[in-house]
Design a protein around this motif. Structure first.
Motif, PDB file in Angstrom:
ATOM      1  N   GLY A  10       0.902  -1.690   0.084  1.00 45.13           N
ATOM      2  CA  GLY A  10      -0.007  -0.039  -0.220  1.00 45.13           C
ATOM      3  C   GLY A  10       0.781   1.407   0.096  1.00 45.13           C
ATOM      4  O   GLY A  10       0.562   2.193   0.450  1.00 45.13           O
ATOM      5  N   ASN A  11       2.627   0.886   0.120  1.00 41.56           N
ATOM      6  CA  ASN A  11       3.039   2.592   0.082  1.00 41.56           C
ATOM      7  C   ASN A  11       2.628   3.348   1.388  1.00 41.56           C
ATOM      8  O   ASN A  11       2.710   4.387   1.203  1.00 41.56           O
ATOM      9  CB  ASN A  11       2.874   3.528  -0.693  1.00 41.56           C
ATOM     10  CG  ASN A  11       3.340   4.460  -1.660  1.00 41.56           C
ATOM     11  OD1 ASN A  11       3.882   5.001  -1.545  1.00 41.56           O
ATOM     12  ND2 ASN A  11       5.236   4.132  -0.702  1.00 41.56           N
ATOM     13  N   TYR A  12       2.456   2.524   2.173  1.00 38.44           N
ATOM     14  CA  TYR A  12       2.340   3.391   3.921  1.00 38.44           C
ATOM     15  C   TYR A  12       3.262   2.699   4.876  1.00 38.44           C
ATOM     16  O   TYR A  12       2.889   3.467   5.741  1.00 38.44           O
ATOM     17  CB  TYR A  12       0.377   2.530   4.090  1.00 38.44           C
ATOM     18  CG  TYR A  12      -0.065   2.764   4.865  1.00 38.44           C
ATOM     19  CD1 TYR A  12      -0.539   4.458   5.133  1.00 38.44           C
ATOM     20  CD2 TYR A  12      -0.592   1.912   6.067  1.00 38.44           C
ATOM     21  CE1 TYR A  12      -1.100   4.808   6.283  1.00 38.44           C
ATOM     22  CE2 TYR A  12      -1.332   3.224   7.220  1.00 38.44           C
ATOM     23  CZ  TYR A  12      -1.550   4.214   7.299  1.00 38.44           C
ATOM     24  OH  TYR A  12      -2.728   4.754   8.766  1.00 38.44           O
ATOM     25  N   ALA A  35       6.236   2.860  -4.181  1.00 36.49           N
ATOM     26  CA  ALA A  35       5.180   3.258  -4.615  1.00 36.49           C
ATOM     27  C   ALA A  35       4.396   2.064  -3.606  1.00 36.49           C
ATOM     28  O   ALA A  35       4.561   1.150  -4.116  1.00 36.49           O
ATOM     29  CB  ALA A  35       4.628   3.275  -6.217  1.00 36.49           C
ATOM     30  N   GLY A  36       3.108   1.465  -3.631  1.00 35.87           N
ATOM     31  CA  GLY A  36       2.439   0.593  -3.273  1.00 35.87           C
ATOM     32  C   GLY A  36       0.650  -0.320  -4.882  1.00 35.87           C
ATOM     33  O   GLY A  36       1.253   0.770  -5.540  1.00 35.87           O
ATOM     34  N   GLU A  42      -3.718   6.201  -0.494  1.00 28.92           N
ATOM     35  CA  GLU A  42      -3.053   7.043  -2.347  1.00 28.92           C
ATOM     36  C   GLU A  42      -3.334   8.903  -1.849  1.00 28.92           C
ATOM     37  O   GLU A  42      -4.353   8.921  -1.039  1.00 28.92           O
ATOM     38  CB  GLU A  42      -3.874   7.366  -3.200  1.00 28.92           C
ATOM     39  CG  GLU A  42      -3.075   7.531  -4.207  1.00 28.92           C
ATOM     40  CD  GLU A  42      -3.207   7.404  -5.847  1.00 28.92           C
ATOM     41  OE1 GLU A  42      -2.892   7.470  -6.701  1.00 28.92           O
ATOM     42  OE2 GLU A  42      -4.197   6.730  -6.005  1.00 28.92           O
ATOM     43  N   GLY A  43      -2.432   9.335  -1.413  1.00 26.29           N
ATOM     44  CA  GLY A  43      -2.821  10.834  -0.839  1.00 26.29           C
ATOM     45  C   GLY A  43      -2.035  10.523   0.603  1.00 26.29           C
ATOM     46  O   GLY A  43      -2.431  12.161   1.263  1.00 26.29           O
ATOM     47  N   GLU A  44      -2.736   9.449   0.662  1.00 27.27           N
ATOM     48  CA  GLU A  44      -2.167   9.415   2.950  1.00 27.27           C
ATOM     49  C   GLU A  44      -0.598  10.195   3.458  1.00 27.27           C
ATOM     50  O   GLU A  44      -0.030   9.505   2.370  1.00 27.27           O
ATOM     51  CB  GLU A  44      -2.870   8.750   3.377  1.00 27.27           C
ATOM     52  CG  GLU A  44      -4.511   8.617   2.813  1.00 27.27           C
ATOM     53  CD  GLU A  44      -5.584   9.906   3.436  1.00 27.27           C
ATOM     54  OE1 GLU A  44      -4.685   9.928   4.756  1.00 27.27           O
ATOM     55  OE2 GLU A  44      -6.136  10.663   2.523  1.00 27.27           O
ATOM     56  N   PRO A  45      -0.825  10.358   4.624  1.00 22.75           N
ATOM     57  CA  PRO A  45       0.884  10.359   4.813  1.00 22.75           C
ATOM     58  C   PRO A  45       1.415   8.505   5.176  1.00 22.75           C
ATOM     59  O   PRO A  45       0.198   7.976   5.368  1.00 22.75           O
ATOM     60  CB  PRO A  45       0.400  10.953   5.992  1.00 22.75           C
ATOM     61  CG  PRO A  45      -0.856  11.307   6.248  1.00 22.75           C
ATOM     62  CD  PRO A  45      -1.553  11.121   4.955  1.00 22.75           C
ATOM     63  N   THR A  62       7.391  11.910   7.522  1.00 23.50           N
ATOM     64  CA  THR A  62       6.290  12.551   7.605  1.00 23.50           C
ATOM     65  C   THR A  62       5.765  13.274   6.442  1.00 23.50           C
ATOM     66  O   THR A  62       4.631  13.529   6.451  1.00 23.50           O
ATOM     67  CB  THR A  62       6.080  14.377   8.031  1.00 23.50           C
ATOM     68  OG1 THR A  62       7.345  15.036   8.486  1.00 23.50           O
ATOM     69  CG2 THR A  62       6.527  13.421  10.080  1.00 23.50           C
ATOM     70  N   ALA A  63       6.799  13.840   5.476  1.00 20.48           N
ATOM     71  CA  ALA A  63       6.619  14.724   4.007  1.00 20.48           C
ATOM     72  C   ALA A  63       5.817  13.180   3.430  1.00 20.48           C
ATOM     73  O   ALA A  63       5.531  13.749   2.359  1.00 20.48           O
ATOM     74  CB  ALA A  63       7.760  15.292   3.913  1.00 20.48           C
ATOM     75  N   HIS A  64       6.308  11.955   3.676  1.00 22.16           N
ATOM     76  CA  HIS A  64       5.356  11.077   2.794  1.00 22.16           C
ATOM     77  C   HIS A  64       4.201  10.720   1.973  1.00 22.16           C
ATOM     78  O   HIS A  64       3.178  11.329   3.071  1.00 22.16           O
ATOM     79  CB  HIS A  64       6.101   9.466   3.286  1.00 22.16           C
ATOM     80  CG  HIS A  64       5.297   8.743   2.256  1.00 22.16           C
ATOM     81  ND1 HIS A  64       5.733   8.069   0.975  1.00 22.16           N
ATOM     82  CD2 HIS A  64       4.243   8.034   2.240  1.00 22.16           C
ATOM     83  CE1 HIS A  64       4.931   7.539   0.412  1.00 22.16           C
ATOM     84  NE2 HIS A  64       3.635   6.843   1.453  1.00 22.16           N
ATOM     85  N   ARG A  65       3.843  10.543   0.914  1.00 18.03           N
ATOM     86  CA  ARG A  65       2.474  10.615   0.679  1.00 18.03           C
ATOM     87  C   ARG A  65       2.514   9.688  -0.210  1.00 18.03           C
ATOM     88  O   ARG A  65       2.709   9.098  -1.124  1.00 18.03           O
ATOM     89  CB  ARG A  65       1.512  11.916   0.256  1.00 18.03           C
ATOM     90  CG  ARG A  65       2.168  12.638   0.691  1.00 18.03           C
ATOM     91  CD  ARG A  65       0.729  12.562   1.818  1.00 18.03           C
ATOM     92  NE  ARG A  65       0.745  14.009   2.547  1.00 18.03           N
ATOM     93  CZ  ARG A  65       1.179  14.158   4.077  1.00 18.03           C
ATOM     94  NH1 ARG A  65       2.727  13.304   4.170  1.00 18.03           N
ATOM     95  NH2 ARG A  65       1.587  15.354   4.621  1.00 18.03           N
TER      96      ARG A  65
END
Length: 143
Positions: A10-12, A35-36, A42-45, A62-65
């Motif tokens: 999920g790229n989370y 990427a996930g 998507e678009g979430e930290p 913290t800047a990751h989305r």
């Protein structure tokens, strides 16, 4: 400069931290993205527990989305590293012939276990494992 794409579900959690850790270790040598396979976040930290685990290791996530994998991303990369065998299997199914040789596991021969739904200590251990794994891609011994 080598281009590395790191992929998880999920790229989370895992891939954002791996991209950050690898980019820091290989500053000037590699450009790293993550990427996930799915776009659920998507678009979430990044996951809060992974942000905390990163901070413990001196990295700021913290800047990751989160972003979902695209064919353009696969084409961009010189190497596409999956965080576990199930992600690698999906990548092999969706990748074109020219991308296939770029695919591999982040830890070469083993999975980075998904900490999702686990306690903070599990996230911390996952981050330590991922950070140590950066040595496989920069050619240094783990610190």
């Amino acid at each position: 400069m080598r281009k590395v794409l790191i992929v998880c579900l999920g790229n989370y959690c895992r891939s954002p931290f791996a991209a950050l850790a690898l980019a820091k270790r290989g500053a000037g040598e590699v450009e790293v993205r993550s990427a996930g396979l799915i776009g659920k976040w998507e678009g979430e930290p990044a996951n809060e527990s992974m942000i905390v685990a990163a901070q413990r290791l001196g990295l700021d996530l913290t800047a990751h989305r989160a972003q979902q994998l695209t064919r353009v991303m696969l084409g961009w990369a010189d190497s596409v590293l999956a965080m576990d065998a199930s992600v690698l299997e999906v990548l092999r199914e969706i990748a074109d012939d020219d991308v296939q040789p770029k695919l591999g596991l982040y830890l070469d021969d083993r999975d980075v276990p998904d900490p999702m739904g686990q306690d903070q200590e599990t996230f911390n251990a996952c981050a330590v494992l991922i950070k140590a794994g950066t040595a496989l891609h920069i050619g240094q011994t783990p610190k």
